[in-house]
Motif scaffolding. Structure first.
Motif, PDB file in Angstrom:
ATOM      1  N   ALA A   1       8.017  13.111   9.690  1.00  0.00           N
ATOM      2  CA  ALA A   1       8.305  11.753   9.219  1.00  0.00           C
ATOM      3  C   ALA A   1       7.780  10.716  10.212  1.00  0.00           C
ATOM      4  CB  ALA A   1       9.805  11.580   9.011  1.00  0.00           C
ATOM      5  N   LYS A   2       7.984  10.985  11.491  1.00  0.00           N
ATOM      6  CA  LYS A   2       7.499  10.063  12.518  1.00  0.00           C
ATOM      7  C   LYS A   2       5.980  10.016  12.525  1.00  0.00           C
ATOM      8  CE  LYS A   2       7.907   9.068  17.464  1.00  0.00           C
ATOM      9  NZ  LYS A   2       8.518   9.494  18.756  1.00  0.00           N
ATOM     10  N   ARG A   3       5.345  11.168  12.320  1.00  0.00           N
ATOM     11  CA  ARG A   3       3.879  11.223  12.312  1.00  0.00           C
ATOM     12  C   ARG A   3       3.323  10.436  11.113  1.00  0.00           C
ATOM     13  NH1 ARG A   3       1.544  15.557  15.444  1.00  0.00           N
ATOM     14  NH2 ARG A   3       3.173  16.613  16.638  1.00  0.00           N
ATOM     15  N   VAL A   4       3.993  10.543   9.965  1.00  0.00           N
ATOM     16  CA  VAL A   4       3.558   9.785   8.786  1.00  0.00           C
ATOM     17  C   VAL A   4       3.625   8.290   9.066  1.00  0.00           C
ATOM     18  CG1 VAL A   4       4.179   9.160   6.418  1.00  0.00           C
ATOM     19  CG2 VAL A   4       4.123  11.565   7.101  1.00  0.00           C
ATOM     20  N   THR A   5       4.730   7.842   9.662  1.00  0.00           N
ATOM     21  CA  THR A   5       4.890   6.422   9.978  1.00  0.00           C
ATOM     22  C   THR A   5       3.843   5.972  10.982  1.00  0.00           C
ATOM     23  OG1 THR A   5       7.272   6.544   9.564  1.00  0.00           O
ATOM     24  CG2 THR A   5       6.489   4.696  10.874  1.00  0.00           C
ATOM     25  N   ASN A   6       3.568   6.787  11.985  1.00  0.00           N
ATOM     26  CA  ASN A   6       2.553   6.436  12.975  1.00  0.00           C
ATOM     27  C   ASN A   6       1.178   6.307  12.342  1.00  0.00           C
ATOM     28  OD1 ASN A   6       4.436   6.397  15.033  1.00  0.00           O
ATOM     29  ND2 ASN A   6       4.001   8.469  15.742  1.00  0.00           N
ATOM     30  N   LEU A   7       0.845   7.244  11.451  1.00  0.00           N
ATOM     31  CA  LEU A   7      -0.460   7.192  10.791  1.00  0.00           C
ATOM     32  C   LEU A   7      -0.591   5.937   9.923  1.00  0.00           C
ATOM     33  CD1 LEU A   7      -0.918  10.941   9.807  1.00  0.00           C
ATOM     34  CD2 LEU A   7      -2.390   9.617  11.348  1.00  0.00           C
ATOM     35  N   LEU A   8       0.513   5.549   9.276  1.00  0.00           N
ATOM     36  CA  LEU A   8       0.478   4.333   8.461  1.00  0.00           C
ATOM     37  C   LEU A   8       0.264   3.104   9.337  1.00  0.00           C
ATOM     38  CD1 LEU A   8       0.775   3.522   5.469  1.00  0.00           C
ATOM     39  CD2 LEU A   8       3.181   3.052   5.930  1.00  0.00           C
ATOM     40  N   ASP A   9       0.869   3.097  10.524  1.00  0.00           N
ATOM     41  CA  ASP A   9       0.682   1.972  11.444  1.00  0.00           C
ATOM     42  C   ASP A   9      -0.747   1.920  11.975  1.00  0.00           C
ATOM     43  OD1 ASP A   9       3.276   1.100  11.127  1.00  0.00           O
ATOM     44  OD2 ASP A   9       4.041   2.198  12.875  1.00  0.00           O
ATOM     45  N   VAL A  10      -1.322   3.084  12.248  1.00  0.00           N
ATOM     46  CA  VAL A  10      -2.722   3.122  12.684  1.00  0.00           C
ATOM     47  C   VAL A  10      -3.628   2.602  11.572  1.00  0.00           C
ATOM     48  CG1 VAL A  10      -4.615   4.618  13.404  1.00  0.00           C
ATOM     49  CG2 VAL A  10      -2.318   5.007  14.302  1.00  0.00           C
ATOM     50  N   MET A  11      -3.296   2.941  10.343  1.00  0.00           N
ATOM     51  CA  MET A  11      -4.090   2.506   9.207  1.00  0.00           C
ATOM     52  C   MET A  11      -4.064   0.984   9.050  1.00  0.00           C
ATOM     53  SD  MET A  11      -4.069   4.381   5.524  1.00  0.00           S
ATOM     54  CE  MET A  11      -3.603   5.874   6.377  1.00  0.00           C
ATOM     55  N   ARG A  12      -2.915   0.369   9.391  1.00  0.00           N
ATOM     56  CA  ARG A  12      -2.836  -1.091   9.333  1.00  0.00           C
ATOM     57  C   ARG A  12      -3.884  -1.724  10.251  1.00  0.00           C
ATOM     58  NH1 ARG A  12       2.159  -2.144   6.845  1.00  0.00           N
ATOM     59  NH2 ARG A  12       3.713  -0.549   7.321  1.00  0.00           N
ATOM     60  N   MET A  13      -4.039  -1.115  11.438  1.00  0.00           N
ATOM     61  CA  MET A  13      -5.032  -1.638  12.374  1.00  0.00           C
ATOM     62  C   MET A  13      -6.446  -1.306  11.932  1.00  0.00           C
ATOM     63  SD  MET A  13      -3.137  -0.936  16.038  1.00  0.00           S
ATOM     64  CE  MET A  13      -2.623   0.743  15.682  1.00  0.00           C
ATOM     65  N   GLU A  14      -6.632  -0.135  11.348  1.00  0.00           N
ATOM     66  CA  GLU A  14      -7.966   0.308  10.942  1.00  0.00           C
ATOM     67  C   GLU A  14      -8.562  -0.601   9.865  1.00  0.00           C
ATOM     68  OE1 GLU A  14     -11.453   2.418  10.742  1.00  0.00           O
ATOM     69  OE2 GLU A  14      -9.849   2.649  12.218  1.00  0.00           O
ATOM     70  N   CYS A  15      -7.727  -1.060   8.927  1.00  0.00           N
ATOM     71  CA  CYS A  15      -8.269  -1.851   7.809  1.00  0.00           C
ATOM     72  C   CYS A  15      -7.844  -3.309   7.886  1.00  0.00           C
ATOM     73  CB  CYS A  15      -7.861  -1.248   6.471  1.00  0.00           C
ATOM     74  SG  CYS A  15      -6.089  -1.225   6.145  1.00  0.00           S
ATOM     75  N   CYS A  16      -7.507  -3.766   9.105  1.00  0.00           N
ATOM     76  CA  CYS A  16      -7.044  -5.140   9.269  1.00  0.00           C
ATOM     77  C   CYS A  16      -8.157  -6.136   8.942  1.00  0.00           C
ATOM     78  CB  CYS A  16      -6.560  -5.355  10.704  1.00  0.00           C
ATOM     79  SG  CYS A  16      -5.919  -7.007  11.019  1.00  0.00           S
TER      80      CYS A  16
END
Length: 456
Positions: free
Chosen positions: A73-88
């Motif tokens: 669950a923590k890894r999923v949340t982290n990946l979603l946060d990284v994605m926010r930066m990736e497609c900012c």
């Protein structure tokens, strides 16, 4: 999603090395499959805002669960946060000359393109130029509103299709109940989809986080307005006329600047009142339509809401005509004489000073009349008590009278002499017909400032 599952010992994805996930490569691959951008941390696709991030988390979870067995669950949340930066992205422009519909982009000049761009709001309804006339909807409106008020509703619904606050109005529909007002909400949902919220206008004023909840929304519908007066009106007035970014606050987050272009529609058996705001600005921002009384012989169709929602494409074209008319009139809404009377009545009822000045048996008017501020306040409170009106504080009453001397035909003065020979504040042009404090206004004397016996 099952094709994304791969056994960890064969044909592993490029973003997994057998021990760890390369977050950057994972996000790049994910965004190729699901193109998105983020603005201020919010995801957008060509279909508009992504309201449900749980769906994104579920997709990420399905992709990584064959390779991750702990802290998933923590890894999923982290990946979603990284994605926010990736497609900012820097921002998404707000276009007021076009409507993003389900099958493309429809411009206010009547041209249509099947291309889809990233946007903040895309309507679930399609542009169908040959859509049949919405006969059920139009018949419903003919039973609900007067013809000129139907034009107002047509313009306001069309106004909600674009991200604009140029109309600077909110719409109120009031009636005795049972007319069918709430069915309008079902139609609006069919037209606007996730771009519309239902909630309470009062909450916008009382909750610190309510404004942030309205970010990226085209409409907020209050389909059961409370009759209690609003404790304040600052937020509503600011949102209705917003032209600059506003300060928004979410729970456990730093406040930030965001664009609000949400419109308000309220349905209820009464009108929107303010507990303390007596300003003209609050009331001139309202369009108040009164529904027709329900025909006692009318047979209600329990499925009429679904039938009208099925006419969404035709209703969209009908509302688009209203939007074009509104834009042509420089965002001035069609208002019937009754709608104007409604607004004036609500304004007078809320700011009962005008009603008091128009009353009979309490005050008299004329160039030779005068009354002290205290006595006028006493008469006003007597009038409020006898007519069941909430009374303003005497200080507030006097301030309003002073600020509107020319409008009310009176003159404020500090040079009245009472029967005890004391100089007091008061007004010329108005007098009291009620004896208070042991004497009537006939006991007051008007003196010239140069003859003031108290002047030194």
């Amino acid at each position: 999603m099952s094709e994304n599952r791969k056994l960890p010992d064969t044909n592993m994805p490029i973003w997994f090395d057998g021990k760890a996930i390369n977050e950057v490569i994972f996000c790049e691959e994910f965004l190729r499959d699901y193109p998105m951008i983020t603005v201020n941390g919010t995801f957008f696709t060509v279909n508009g805002i992504v309201n449900d991030e749980n769906r994104l988390k579920k997709e990420i979870y399905d992709r990584i669960k064959p390779y991750v067995t702990s802290n998933i669950a923590k890894r999923v949340t982290n990946l979603l946060d990284v994605m926010r930066m990736e497609c900012c992205a820097d921002d998404l422009l707000l276009y007021q000359d076009r409507i993003h519909v389900a099958n493309g982009t429809y411009h206010l000049d009547g041209t249509f393109s099947a291309e889809k761009d990233y946007c903040r709001n895309r309507l679930p309804v399609s542009y169908q130029p040959d859509a049949p006339q919405p006969v059920t909807w139009l018949h419903f409106l003919s039973q609900l509103l007067e013809p000129e008020d139907i034009l107002t509703l047509q313009e306001f619904i069309g106004y909600c299709f674009i991200p604009s606050t140029k109309g600077q109005k909110m719409l109120m529909l009031t009636g005795k109940g049972g007319e069918g007002k709430s069915r309008i909400g079902v139609v609006l949902r069919a037209l606007l989809g996730v771009n519309m919220k239902t909630g309470s206008v009062a909450k916008v004023e009382t909750s610190n986080f309510a404004r942030a909840d309205l970010e990226h929304e085209l409409l907020m519908l209050d389909d059961d307005m409370k009759l209690e007066a609003l404790p304040q009106t600052n937020n509503i007035k600011a949102i209705i006329t917003a032209e600059l970014p506003m300060d928004l606050e979410r729970k456990r987050q730093q406040s930030y600047q965001g664009d609000l272009y949400v419109r308000f529609i309220g349905l209820g058996n009464g009108v929107l009142q303010a507990l303390h705001d007596r300003s003209v600005g609050f009331f001139r921002r309202q369009i108040i339509l009164t529904t027709k009384e329900k025909d006692p012989n009318r047979k209600d169709d329990p499925y009429i809401a679904e039938k009208m929602a099925a006419e969404a494409e035709g209703i969209f074209l009908w509302a688009f005509e209203g939007l074009q008319r509104l834009v042509k009139n420089n965002f001035r809404f069609t208002e019937s004489d009754q709608a104007r009377v409604n607004r004036e009545a609500v304004k007078k009822d809320a700011n009962n000073v005008e009603l008091f000045l128009e009353s009979k048996g309490y005050i008299t008017r004329g160039p030779d009349c005068s009354v002290s501020s205290k006595e006028l306040g006493d008469v006003y409170h007597t009038w409020c008590e006898e007519n069941a009106y909430p009374a303003l504080k005497s200080k507030t009453l006097i301030e309003q009278l002073v600020a509107n001397q020319e409008k009310y035909g009176i003159q404020y003065t500090t040079h009245l002499i009472n029967s005890a020979g004391r100089q007091v504040r008061g007004f010329k042009g108005i007098g009291s017909l009620i004896t208070t404090s042991g004497f009537s206004s006939g006991g007051w004397q008007q003196v010239d400032p140069d003859d003031n016996p108290f002047k030194t």
